[in-house]
Design an enzyme around this catalytic site. Structure first.
Site, PDB file in Angstrom:
ATOM      1  N   LYS A 270       0.839  -1.197   0.000  1.00 40.46           N
ATOM      2  CA  LYS A 270       0.000   0.000   0.000  1.00 40.46           C
ATOM      3  C   LYS A 270       0.876   1.249   0.000  1.00 40.46           C
ATOM      4  O   LYS A 270       2.047   1.204   0.370  1.00 40.46           O
ATOM      5  CB  LYS A 270      -0.865   0.030   1.274  1.00 40.46           C
ATOM      6  CG  LYS A 270      -2.032  -0.946   1.275  1.00 40.46           C
ATOM      7  CD  LYS A 270      -2.894  -0.730   2.502  1.00 40.46           C
ATOM      8  CE  LYS A 270      -4.013  -1.746   2.592  1.00 40.46           C
ATOM      9  NZ  LYS A 270      -5.017  -1.615   1.519  1.00 40.46           N
TER      10      LYS A 270
ATOM     11  N   ARG B  28     -10.396 -11.260   1.767  1.00 39.59           N
ATOM     12  CA  ARG B  28     -11.297 -12.284   1.218  1.00 39.59           C
ATOM     13  C   ARG B  28     -10.662 -13.667   1.254  1.00 39.59           C
ATOM     14  O   ARG B  28     -11.369 -14.667   1.325  1.00 39.59           O
ATOM     15  CB  ARG B  28     -11.732 -11.881  -0.206  1.00 39.59           C
ATOM     16  CG  ARG B  28     -10.636 -11.803  -1.196  1.00 39.59           C
ATOM     17  CD  ARG B  28     -11.001 -10.952  -2.411  1.00 39.59           C
ATOM     18  NE  ARG B  28     -10.966  -9.520  -2.108  1.00 39.59           N
ATOM     19  CZ  ARG B  28     -11.255  -8.572  -2.977  1.00 39.59           C
ATOM     20  NH1 ARG B  28     -11.634  -8.876  -4.200  1.00 39.59           N
ATOM     21  NH2 ARG B  28     -11.195  -7.300  -2.644  1.00 39.59           N
TER      22      ARG B  28
END
Ligand code: BES
Ligand code: MN
Ligand code: ZN
Length: 498
Positions: A280, A354
């Site tokens: 990130k 996920r």
């Protein structure tokens, strides 16, 4: 802060702050506020309303010193807004703001009338619950790492908060309402505390310890080796890039009576999300200690459930790890196999939530449960769509989704449904595996939901994406800036509605 009910007359009670209220545009106060007005020789009607122009708008406040005319030191008049717009959620909101005001006034003892039970005609139990819930939520602060409490140098802690009501027949309801509000408010703050803790403190191990310390529930921690044996290849791939050991946390509450329903709650528990090798940006990483907010909510719910003792069996599941780019980190292009045998190609290592949820959902689906709800800070896309005001909700059963939306509404949490159209499945198609873990730029919240759907087998399932609401950068309603404990009140209200 101790919250109690007290039977008695407002004009006889000694405290630092006595809280009364006014609906918008009421010129002559009635009820309890009217009584205080008379006792103060009409000061509220003739001075505060007439001269000072107090309107009674929602959250408007006026502090009136009593100069010895009442045993209470000060009267705090709070606006409730328009009677037609008034509801229980407003009581929670004003109660939070009242606490902040009382703290600013350096009060130690507060007495309050039972807002909402007068002209709004709401039931005493719920009004008392909202007052307790809102006060506890409003009283939250996280300053344990401040060695000197600068801006609150001589800020006093509130010691007692008494809900005053003359009617003896309402006392039992008020007591029980306060008790429920206290349990729910504390569960919210429990989650907020865990989320605020830095990632160097709240590691997967610490999250596991916290779960083990909750009294009144069963808790089991699966170590990496056990997770391996169970075939949790998606979750363990995410964990590989960090030297912090993964901890798969299983908690369980079993009612003494035959359960009305069996529910599993799955919380995303990434204690820090660096993005992995698809790292990130500095901006994107700054608040990623919050990526275990779903786990914090799950534990908050389990803690509350142990106290509320509903006739519902509840399993709380957290596949916790860090997402780091260490030398053993999983890589884009890797193919992972989840517990149900389905394969996932890694498109982006920052779509890690996920993957951990996939195995946690498989685990939940193998339990003897009827419904599964997951709570996860899953996608930036969801916060782009709904902002910090509402969480996204989606799933495979409309009735279950509707029930959660209305339980959210009751708990003061807004949910907005996002679609899981079949067409979105095309976006997570992989050339070499059953699916890939990212669906690209479009409909990011829905494509993430489509992947989760592959792991719930035939269970009724709902997914709550709290990425936008878990950690807010400004005050919204009863919540201050920072962690919100999103999901706690909604799911607890759902459990209590069964
Ligand atoms: N934890 C983030 C989502 C997030 C973002 C939560 C901001 C709270 C605030 C999640 O793991 C993530 O990185 N999602 C990616 C997915 C993408 C790579 C498909 C995102 O949303 O950008
Ligand atoms: Mn991520
Ligand atoms: Zn994440």
């Amino acid at each position: 802060m101790e919250i109690k009910s007290k039977q008695g007359s407002l004009t006889e009670i000694a405290c630092d702050v006595l809280v009364v209220n006014l609906f918008e545009d009421v010129k002559t106060p009635g009820g309890a506020t009217g009584t205080i007005d008379k006792e103060l020789d009409g000061l509220i009607s003739s001075y505060v309303i007439k001269k000072e122009g107090f309107k009674g708008k929602l959250n408007e406040m006026y502090v009136l010193p009593t100069y010895g005319q009442l045993p209470a030191d000060k009267v705090l008049i709070v606006g409730l807004g328009k009677l037609k717009d008034f509801n229980l959620n407003k009581i929670r909101e004003i109660s939070s703001k009242i606490i902040k005001k009382a703290k600013a006034l350096k009060s130690e003892s507060i007495c309050s009338i039972l807002h909402g039970a007068g002209s709004a005609g709401l039931d005493a139990f719920s009004c008392a619950q909202m007052i307790a819930e809102g006060s506890i939520i409003g009283n939250f602060s996280f300053d344990k790492y401040k060695t000197k409490k600068e801006d609150n140098n001589d800020k006093k802690e509130i010691k007692t908060f008494e809900v005053v009501e003359l009617d003896a027949s309402k006392q039992a309801d008020i007591k029980q309402g306060i008790e429920r509000g206290r349990i729910i408010g504390n569960a919210v703050n429990f989650a907020r505390n865990l989320i605020h803790e830095p990632a160097c403190e709240v590691t997967p191990s610490k999250l596991a310890e916290t779960a083990l310390s909750i009294e009144g529930i069963e808790c089991k921690i699966l170590e990496k080796e056990e997770a391996e044996k169970m075939g949790m290849g998606a979750y363990l791939a995410v964990a590989r890039g960090s030297c912090e050991p993964p901890k798969f946390i299983y908690t369980h509450y079993k009612p003494s009576k035959k359960p009305k329903k069996k529910l599993a709650i799955v919380g995303k528990g990434i204690t820090f999300d660096s993005g992995g090798l698809d790292l990130k940006s500095a901006e994107g990483m700054r608040t990623m200690k919050q990526d275990m907010s779903g786990a914090a909510a799950t534990l908050g719910i389990m803690q509350a459930v142990a106290a509320l003792k509903p006739d519902v069996e509840i399993h709380g599941i957290i596949a916790s790890c860090e997402n780091m780019p260490g030398s053993k980190a999983y890589k884009p292009g890797d193919v992972l196999r989840a517990m149900n045998g389905k394969t996932i190609e890694v498109d982006n290592t920052d779509a890690e939530g996920r993957l951990t949820l996939a195995d946690a959902l498989c685990y939940a689906a193998k339990l003897d449960v009827e419904e599964i709800v997951d709570i996860a800070t899953l996608t930036g896309a969801c916060s782009v769509a709904l902002g910090q005001v509402a969480a996204g909700i989606m799933g495979n059963n409309q009735e279950f989704i509707n029930a959660l939306i209305s339980s959210g509404e009751k708990g003061g949490e807004k949910f907005w449904q996002l679609p899981l159209f079949d067409e979105y499945k095309d976006d997570i198609k992989s050339d070499i595996a059953d699916m890939k873990n990212s669906g690209g730029r479009y409909a990011g919240a829905s494509t993430a939901g489509m992947l989760l759907k592959e792991f719930v087998s035939d269970k009724k399932w709902a997914h709550i994406d709290i990425a936008g609401v878990a950690y807010i950068d400004k005050e919204i309603r009863e919540l201050s800036k920072g962690a919100t404990g999103a999901g706690v009140r909604a799911v607890l209200n759902y459990i209590l509605s069964l």
